[in-house]
Scaffold this active site. Structure first.
Site, PDB file in Angstrom:
ATOM      1  N   LYS A   1      -0.487   4.984   4.660  1.00 29.75           N
ATOM      2  CA  LYS A   1      -1.403   3.938   5.192  1.00 29.75           C
ATOM      3  C   LYS A   1      -0.714   3.588   6.482  1.00 29.75           C
ATOM      4  CE  LYS A   1      -4.152  -0.412   4.905  1.00 29.75           C
ATOM      5  NZ  LYS A   1      -5.183   0.211   5.288  1.00 29.75           N
TER       6      LYS A   1
ATOM      7  N   HIS B   1       0.766  -1.359  -0.136  1.00 33.07           N
ATOM      8  CA  HIS B   1       0.011   0.034   0.054  1.00 33.07           C
ATOM      9  C   HIS B   1       0.838   1.156   0.001  1.00 33.07           C
ATOM     10  CE1 HIS B   1      -3.155  -2.647   1.273  1.00 33.07           C
ATOM     11  NE2 HIS B   1      -4.056  -1.765   0.658  1.00 33.07           N
TER      12      HIS B   1
END
Length: 238
Positions: free
Chosen positions: A139, A135
């Protein structure tokens, strides 16, 4: 439909665009710079609130929404130690909450494929299982909520696996999840079954945030007017 947005980062802005494009009205936007907006009359006029914030703030946001009588659709992950309290409030106090670790329709199809493959692989103990997820650098939680959901789907169906762990190379009863954070990657999840003779893998690679945002707006449309604790299985009826 009148929508309140809680969280106005990249995901919140994408949700706003899609919601407006589907004919909805954004009546209130709550962000880090104006937390008091959640107490406003504009916010209380919403049919549903869509919440994408942080693990540290999510639960309090839910409580504020419940106090205002506003149904919540949330995609924030990393707060699930308190999910039992939310479920109890939905059951005992008539609150409305829709939660998904991932709102992408494609990812939820991937969840179903993951469970189906796990059922098959339960009979083939020569294959060990591991997962990798990637990601963007913003995040905050690791592994991702999506990775945890995938791991739980495997654990439900593979008798030799009973828990997941983050970044372990040891061959135990654990499912090792390797989490990578780099660039602006929307989300990649890959599950691998490996034996001495071959490898089987399934992978989902998100191209943008648009799929997540569209799923959240569709979930809001589904949630408005309903009661209880809801999820993608209720909406998609897999």
């Amino acid at each position: 439909m009148k929508i309140a947005l809680i969280g106005y980062g990249k995901m919140g802005k994408t949700i706003e665009q899609i919601a407006l494009g589907r004919g909805h009205q954004i009546v209130s936007i709550v962000d880090i710079n104006n937390p008091e907006e959640i107490h406003s009359d504009k916010f209380k006029s919403a049919d549903v609130a869509i919440e994408f914030t942080t693990p540290a703030t999510a639960f309090n946001n839910y409580m504020q929404c419940f106090a205002a009588g506003i149904p919540v659709v949330s995609g924030t992950t990393g707060w699930l130690d308190k999910i039992g309290q939310v479920k109890d409030m939905c059951e005992k106090e008539g609150k409305t909450f829709f939660y998904a670790s991932n709102f992408s329709i494609g990812v939820n199809i991937f969840f179903a494929i993951n469970k189906y493959l796990a059922k098959i692989m339960n009979n083939f103990s020569a294959y060990d299982i591991k997962m990798m997820e990637t990601h963007h650098i913003h995040k905050l939680d690791a592994p991702s909520g999506t990775a945890i959901t995938l791991a739980e789907g495997i654990i439900e169906n593979v008798d030799r696996k009973d828990r997941w762990t983050l970044e372990t190379a040891e061959k135990t009863t654990d499912i090792p999840i390797h989490a990578i954070r780099k660039g602006e990657v929307p989300g990649i999840h890959e599950i691998t079954y490996e034996s001495d003779v071959d490898t089987i893998s399934i992978k989902h690679d998100a191209k943008s945030r648009a799929g997540f945002a569209l799923g959240a707006v569709i979930a809001a449309e589904f949630t408005a007017g309903k009661k209880g604790f809801l999820g993608m299985d209720d909406m998609l009826k897999f």
